[in-house]
Design an enzyme around this catalytic site. Sequence first.
Site, short mmCIF file in Angstrom:
data_model
loop_
_atom_site.label_atom_id
_atom_site.label_comp_id
_atom_site.label_asym_id
_atom_site.label_seq_id
_atom_site.Cartn_x
_atom_site.Cartn_y
_atom_site.Cartn_z
N GLU A 301 31.20 25.88 20.30
CA GLU A 301 29.13 26.20 20.59
C GLU A 301 28.78 25.85 19.63
O GLU A 301 27.90 25.72 20.61
CB GLU A 301 29.55 28.24 21.32
CG GLU A 301 30.33 28.96 21.86
CD GLU A 301 31.41 27.88 23.93
OE1 GLU A 301 29.50 27.23 23.76
OE2 GLU A 301 31.86 28.00 24.05
N HIS A 304 28.41 21.81 19.84
CA HIS A 304 27.75 21.56 21.64
C HIS A 304 26.55 21.80 21.24
O HIS A 304 25.00 20.92 22.68
CB HIS A 304 27.95 23.07 22.81
CG HIS A 304 28.52 22.71 23.60
ND1 HIS A 304 29.10 22.01 24.36
CD2 HIS A 304 29.66 23.52 24.39
CE1 HIS A 304 30.20 21.71 25.44
NE2 HIS A 304 30.67 23.03 24.82
#
Length: 896
Positions: A301, A304
């Site tokens: 995450e 990202h």
Amino acid sequence: MRTDTAPTISRHDYRPYPYRLPEVALQFDLDAAQTRVRSRLVFERVGDENQPLVLNGQDLDLESLALDGQALNASQYQLQDEMLTVFPKTARFTLEITSLCRPAQNSSLMGLYVSGDKLFTQCEAEGFRRITWFPDRPDVMSRYQVTLRADKERYPLLLSNGNRLQAGDLPDGRHQAVWEDPHPKPCYLFALVAGDFACREQTLRTRSGRDALLQIYSDRGSENKTQWALDCLVRSVQWDEQRFGLELDLDRFMVVAARDFNMGAMENKGLNVFNSAYVLADKDSATDPAYRAIEAVIGHEYFHNWTGNRVTCRDWFQLSLKEGLTVFRDQEFSADMLAQDLSGAEAASARAVKRIDDVSTLRIAQFPEDAGPMAHPIRPESYQEIGNFYTATVYEKGAEVIRMQHTILGEAGFRAGMDEYFRRHDGAAVTCDDFVSAMESVYVQQNPGKNLDVFRRWYSQAGTPRVKVELAYDAARKTCAVTLSQHCEPVGIEKLQSPALPKPPLHIPFALGLLDQQGRPLAIEHGGRALDTVLLELVDERQTWEFPNIPEKPVPSLLRDFSAPVIVEFERQDAELTLLAQHDPDPYARWEAVQELATRQLLALVRAFTDGGEPVVHPGLADTWRGLLRDPGLSAAYKTRILSQPTEKELLEKTSPMNPAAVVQAGRHLRGQLGQALAPLWLETYHACADDAEQYRPDPLSSGRRSLRNLCLHYLMAAAHPEAQALAAAQYYGAGNMTDRMGGLSALVHFSAGAPSQEALNHFYEQWQQDPLVIDKWFALQAGAPGTTVETVRALMLHPAFSLRNPNRARSLIFQFCMNNLQGVHTPQGYEFWAEQVMALDELNPEIAARLARAFDNWARFAAPNRDAMHDALQRIQRHPALSRNVAEIISKALK
Ligand code: 0A1
Ligand code: ZN
């Protein structure tokens, strides 16, 4: 719930949105029963002509709509099919919308929803339309200012993306917070969170000298389990700076744990929302693999933030642009963490452990998908429901396609390509093709006159290619010729096309080594250099390479480090595999040789159990196993991988017609035989791997020892060794950490029916009933156990701790049984149970139901009685009068 047939959306139908939306202001009056959202949207027309403005909305009540301050009445707009259309007359205008949504009634966990006593959002892929009317597509990027208002006692913390500009009290016990995100983003990256949370935080100086605040929010009472997640976040920030030169672009980066979450986690800008399973860990409640999974997901995450958020997708067909690339990055992060402080062969072996795990995942989840009714290229051509395309193909095969570019360009070349990608596209919504073009700009410099045209086909072709290897040794000339040829069968809907469309060759990087007959590496002269491993770039259907000065007929070591997501076909004797198992210096290829030997043995057993023959286990296999178990040069983590049998699911894929009962029997038989043949050594290794349980750390070395110790216990139990049960019970009851405890419990539950296992399960529940993530493990262990039947699962569903509404709980019991318990589920009652659960889940949560609906994608490859029963169950679901679009798409493809 929809009953009509959903339209198919095609990649080629993409049209740019006719408006820009630079500024978005949202005001939320938060309440679980009914939340009012006021939005103020300033639109700018892109072309010269007036165009209708179409906004998406789902399960919303429209309260008011105004264009440039003028209220619109119902005759001035269209509201139809979850679309709101207005007809502006100017190039720039402001739209003000007030709408209502109902979080407490939203069991889909998309949009704004309730989890416990808190509010969360999930907007990817198309959840924002459940919050307010909006152009819900990733190529519309805006700056957001968000005002959150709520009851202060119930929701003391109000979070959204970016920086908090202001906070203060309001009348009637309410309060508000105003947030501003300086980075333009698509609405799928919007998030808000409201509730009472504990927080663990740390500041970190980024490489340009800015101080950033890193925060992990969790339920009160769980704050003692967030240190590992925070450490992982710090390491992720540092790793992205070091390996990719990418710096955190925010003053504040928040991670919030949610009990109810459809997936692993979500990369909302600056406000990641996580399934609590990927945040919370301490030694008493989390196993070593859970610690590693947290590291991977926190990394994923965080990464990202650049690959997905700074550069995002133009449309959802490009999903692999961000997911394939980010999975590749998280895989590399995890491998680097395993190899930290190591060098040379030790570092290579540590990295190989991660590579082996990733390849196993690919083979178990993606290869079957690529051969089944849902087969699609990593960049799909069409979909009915985008939620169904968060697949192993887009993620894991997508990561392999990025990895091949890394392999072809080399580390420095890949880094140069990434730098170019950000130079070209930072702040934009782009395509997979744009990514390859950035990489190609480096490739053409390295290889004048060549390009990546053939490579691009990986993005449009489904199916796992097969690479056939032929080797010709010329003793007189001392040359060795290696010929590679490739082909890829039609898959999925391609099978329905007649005549079959041609599938042109792909660009396949194929890493190869050669060993002499004693297992020593031979130098290969290639491209003017002498190498241990050469990278052959196969771009045609068939190519031959000839290597000079090879003194004897070599033993090839193929597809080293799994350099491409393909199936290798090469005929060779077991003796060659045994040599590779003992000597291949490439740790991945060495593992592969052992897997191949075990697979051959297992398939022979499957045949014996199918035809009623004698189940003979070749003694050579136990000798190989013994040699590996004794090898002082191998790490415990690597030994655990190399001495584990291929999974039942992998083996099932290799039987035709599929015969789950024989596969289960074969696995059990071999485990028992290997357990017996090596019993003293398993026992010795078991004791040698014992650590001081109080000194628990989830580091690679000690977790490797724990995994090997649990494997030894497993084989001893399978062999019904006289000491095994007492060892398992002692390990379970005396454990100082959850890895040892689960190892002991799992040994008891899998291998010793009756009282000892039930007593331990009861004891476990008593001890851990307050911890939902541990109780998930308790359900999962029982759901996967050999004796578990549909009746067992139905009884567990009546347990007070079970709920279908919580995705983790549904996954731990129902998914675990339907997808992984081959023995339990492959019965007529099993299929019926599955169909029932798909339909029951669909009423609550279509995304989760559609995942369960895929359990028998491969039904047509089973023998007749199973096949027919699965077909009946699929038809039963199809006849259901109110299927969601998600489940309807899966079932209709399975039945085509
Ligand atoms: N982008 C997330 C995955 C994700 C997708 C959909 C979700 O809700 C249905 C949630 C998360 C990731 O790759 O981590
Ligand atoms: Zn992702």
